[in-house]
Write a protein that holds these residues in place. Structure first.
Motif, PDB file in Angstrom:
ATOM      1  N   ILE A  57      -7.851  -1.351  22.349  1.00  0.00           N
ATOM      2  CA  ILE A  57      -7.813  -0.033  21.552  1.00  0.00           C
ATOM      3  C   ILE A  57      -9.096  -0.047  20.455  1.00  0.00           C
ATOM      4  CG2 ILE A  57      -6.374   1.143  19.505  1.00  0.00           C
ATOM      5  CD1 ILE A  57      -4.699   0.743  21.784  1.00  0.00           C
ATOM      6  N   GLY A  58     -10.007   1.128  20.961  1.00  0.00           N
ATOM      7  CA  GLY A  58     -11.215   1.128  20.116  1.00  0.00           C
ATOM      8  C   GLY A  58     -10.976   1.606  18.663  1.00  0.00           C
ATOM      9  N   HIS A  59     -12.277   1.455  17.830  1.00  0.00           N
ATOM     10  CA  HIS A  59     -12.175   1.929  16.603  1.00  0.00           C
ATOM     11  C   HIS A  59     -11.758   3.123  16.394  1.00  0.00           C
ATOM     12  CE1 HIS A  59     -16.845   2.488  16.720  1.00  0.00           C
ATOM     13  NE2 HIS A  59     -16.294   2.820  17.674  1.00  0.00           N
ATOM     14  N   ASN A  60     -11.255   3.336  15.142  1.00  0.00           N
ATOM     15  CA  ASN A  60     -10.907   4.804  14.533  1.00  0.00           C
ATOM     16  C   ASN A  60      -9.920   5.628  15.335  1.00  0.00           C
ATOM     17  OD1 ASN A  60     -13.049   4.372  12.526  1.00  0.00           O
ATOM     18  ND2 ASN A  60     -14.523   5.011  14.286  1.00  0.00           N
ATOM     19  N   THR A  61      -9.148   4.925  16.381  1.00  0.00           N
ATOM     20  CA  THR A  61      -8.260   5.438  17.118  1.00  0.00           C
ATOM     21  C   THR A  61      -7.146   5.696  16.234  1.00  0.00           C
ATOM     22  OG1 THR A  61      -8.961   4.566  19.374  1.00  0.00           O
ATOM     23  CG2 THR A  61      -6.703   5.115  19.208  1.00  0.00           C
ATOM     24  N   HIS A  62      -6.292   6.821  16.593  1.00  0.00           N
ATOM     25  CA  HIS A  62      -5.166   6.987  15.945  1.00  0.00           C
ATOM     26  C   HIS A  62      -3.940   7.145  16.776  1.00  0.00           C
ATOM     27  CE1 HIS A  62      -2.985   9.041  12.368  1.00  0.00           C
ATOM     28  NE2 HIS A  62      -1.990   9.041  13.434  1.00  0.00           N
ATOM     29  N   ILE A  63      -2.944   6.400  16.914  1.00  0.00           N
ATOM     30  CA  ILE A  63      -1.670   6.509  17.850  1.00  0.00           C
ATOM     31  C   ILE A  63      -0.381   6.972  17.122  1.00  0.00           C
ATOM     32  CG2 ILE A  63      -0.506   5.113  19.781  1.00  0.00           C
ATOM     33  CD1 ILE A  63      -2.870   3.102  20.142  1.00  0.00           C
ATOM     34  N   GLY A  64       0.063   8.073  17.685  1.00  0.00           N
ATOM     35  CA  GLY A  64       1.242   8.487  16.946  1.00  0.00           C
ATOM     36  C   GLY A  64       2.317   7.668  17.286  1.00  0.00           C
ATOM     37  N   LYS A  65       3.581   8.060  16.533  1.00  0.00           N
ATOM     38  CA  LYS A  65       4.623   7.168  16.548  1.00  0.00           C
ATOM     39  C   LYS A  65       5.332   7.256  17.831  1.00  0.00           C
ATOM     40  CE  LYS A  65       6.025   8.193  11.597  1.00  0.00           C
ATOM     41  NZ  LYS A  65       7.173   8.758  10.992  1.00  0.00           N
ATOM     42  N   HIS A  66       5.770   5.942  18.030  1.00  0.00           N
ATOM     43  CA  HIS A  66       6.596   5.589  19.358  1.00  0.00           C
ATOM     44  C   HIS A  66       5.961   5.704  20.758  1.00  0.00           C
ATOM     45  CE1 HIS A  66       9.779   5.158  16.386  1.00  0.00           C
ATOM     46  NE2 HIS A  66       9.775   6.415  15.769  1.00  0.00           N
TER      47      HIS A  66
END
Lengths: 332, 332, 332
Positions: free
Chosen positions: B226-235
């Protein structure tokens, strides 16, 4: 750190042509070997190098022994072996053993071995390893530093596990619950046979209910992912970055090239060979060589191809339509 | 190490048909379960196994309860549950808890926790973990052995981090300088919500300026980047060997199959499903199922296909040229 | 944790337009920066943000300095730099240094450094690292926690190695023996130059006979596999999940996108750029940009395309057949 050619053939067999007192100071490929080094010919395409190599002695098969002895510089010691590749492997082993490279038996004081784990007294557990309760490490098995063997996981005899490998992490199992995921505890373990090698930072997950099984002689390179409940048959070898999803059943004597991927719940027969970067999406019941990746090209060419590919099925329809206009006897 | 079926329904609900005193010694899939084992039916395609399984008791949905009770051997205890998959997950949890599988609270003495880090007293920090200063580990979170949580990174409650995972390595950021690369120090951290699971040897990089964010309930399998500044949403859930480049913004309730790749600076909507080994090169704003990999074939077939593919756009041009000779009314 | 803009230009050069006493409390991207934060413009497509950003001060090139000073809100401090990207990198370095982020020199007491290893007194060896005998760690090099550097492997000056990396695992080398695999001991080591960065859980294997070589200034992201005997030229950069098989010879100033794969025994020229997820199966002697992956599509489209692709060479044959019916002068 030297070895005489006579001592090599005494230990490993083979037929020496030349001076048994020749001192060998190292091993090197034909093109770079110096007169004090031992080399080998495995790939027949490299046979012309036999005439020009500077190697002090060369390991060859019977069919190359004449060539090896007719070097342009008049030198030409060689060891003739039935299987020069195997012979070379054994020389590397002998070399390592003699130069103090063997792993030290016992458990490094910085390793953490939980109560109820069994480590054979002839095994080697490197620095900063973790071995969970109920795990078993077989005779002469070597864990390099920083290896994890989770609870109840077992390794047979003479295995080698490179640094950073994780054996017995939880398999990836969840049940959906109102858009979220509920963990399915992974109650199985990992069972590894004899003579298995596991690469650096490779992961082998424990099974959900049954065990994940790696049979004797399997060789796994670095950064490989083996999903839960996978079964890998004897002497199968996988190169770096391969992924095997859960519950795959892979046969014996298979090979998977680097970054090959095998999806879950598939069955792969014995003697199946998967090319690098190819993704296996269906079971393979027939031995053979299978491939599937997009060929690389200059970026401009690729872009033109990719544009066509996005609707390649329409191109097929257009050809079909064209064919309807062919004179009747020519239609397929 | 046994459980009575009556105790299971008492703890987890559901409707038991059969003997509440039946002793269960283990969990097993339908085709292998023995008469002292509990099994389950989740996949409707396996329903025929209900007639032949040897399982002592089977977890089923209401629609299969009649079939479960009409076994050919006359036996047929079952537990009827609203959601048999979820029920099975909870049985595995109960089983693990009762058999001493829960992680021990507290910090293993071999772990290194820097000053200024906070570990909730209910959390479990396994052997040989490293927790950097300013990091925070929430309630009931479990770090398996050999996990790194870098400085200032935070994990919420009830997370599970498998062995070898690295949370908070530096993001990959450099400025070009005369053909060389100058490091951009990564000043952000990683912020992980509640109920997140992170697989073995998975890496989540810290942000360059802002934080990398993993929302509640995300499940990441092994060997994921997972690269920097990534945003992964719920579930959202990702299978093994997935890569997410920097600054991607991935929605909630997405899934990414094994070895899927998501390039940098893309936006992926909620409820997007990416197939295994598919590479996402553009933002996806519409929920759905997306795929892109080359189908595998016997190597000979593949070689012929690959030769054609290298200039597939020319084939399109040739078809276009042919179409110019069609009778006018038939041209598209 | 603050810095005045005047102090920044005093340390790093550049031309300040605005108040040298302006207090900077952090760094942030243009769209999110607040009036106490410093921002930067590197990507010219983001230039319109100069008019609307709330940043207290912006690092820009000479061509954007007028725009930076004409903000809609009347504010508009800026630092004009020859190379704003590089300037920004240096500000992050300054920021980290001032805020105590520099690694502590010396060997963490939990690290295991074998006898006969050399660690420069200015180097930093993190918690729970392992350094094998004969290894050498150069001046100012930083090993984050949980790094392995195997025996006889060397790192130059100013390298950074992220957590979980394994330098010097055994290369993957076996000789076939009656259907099984005989280990070829890996007698080489890994030789790493100056200013190299190695990502989390990345693996670099030791050579079989010669060393694996990583030249000065190479940057490797996370979860990369570098096979034995590989040679990587100066200032080449590789993104996460890349795989390089054994004995590849990669030039200087190359880049490989995430999950790119380079097969074994290939030669790649200087200044070659490989796209993400592309697999290099042949040597590349010409600088340029190369790509090869299957474009992603909605799953239904992909399935139709995949069906056509399975025998795309037959489609070519059909087109050829059709062309035979063209009027003679029109055939190619």
């Amino acid at each position: 750190m030297t070895l005489r050619t006579g001592a090599i053939v005494q230990a490993l067999g083979g037929q020496l042509h030349g001076d048994p007192d020749r001192l060998i100071t190292g091993l090197a490929p034909l093109e770079r070997a110096r007169s004090s080094e031992l080399s080998f010919l495995v790939n027949p395409r490299l046979a012309p190098l036999l005439g020009t190599t500077q190697a002090g002695c060369v390991i060859v098969g019977a069919d190359q022994s004449a060539a090896a002895r007719q070097r342009s510089d008049g030198a030409g010691d060689c060891i003739v072996a039935d299987n020069p590749h195997l012979y070379f492997a054994r020389v590397t082993q002998m070399w390592k053993r003699l130069h103090g490279g063997a792993a030290q038996r016992g458990i490094h004081p910085s390793a953490v071995v939980e109560e109820g784990a069994f480590v054979d007294p002839t095994a080697s557990v490197g620095a900063l390893c973790f071995i969970g309760r109920g795990a078993r490490i077989g005779a002469d098995t070597v864990l390099k530093p920083r290896v994890t063997v989770g609870e109840d996981c077992t390794l047979g005899a003479r295995c080698i596990v490179q640094s950073g490998a994780v054996i017995g992490g939880d398999g990836f199992g969840f049940a959906p619950r109102d858009g979220a995921w509920e963990k399915i505890e992974q109650l199985g373990a990992v069972r590894i046979g004899d003579d298995v090698e596991i690469g650096a930072n490779t992961c082998i997950d424990r099974g959900a209910l049954d065990d994940t099984v790696i049979e004797d002689g399997v060789k796994l390179d670095n950064l490989i992912q083996i999903g839960h409940n996978t079964h890998i048959g004897k002497h199968t070898a996988m190169a770096g970055c391969v992924g095997v999803a859960g519950s795959a059943r892979i046969g014996a004597h298979c090979t998977v090239g680097g970054a090959g991927m095998i999806l879950g719940h598939l069955t792969i027969a014995d003697h199946v060979h998967i090319s690098s970067a190819s993704i296996v999406t269906r079971s393979i019941h027939k031995p053979g060589h299978y491939t599937g990746f997009f060929p690389i090209a200059e970026n401009g060419e690729w872009e033109k191809n990719a544009a066509t590919l996005k609707q390649i099925y329409r191109l097929r329809d257009r050809v079909k339509h064209l064919e309807e206009f062919l004179p009747e006897q020519d239609q397929e």
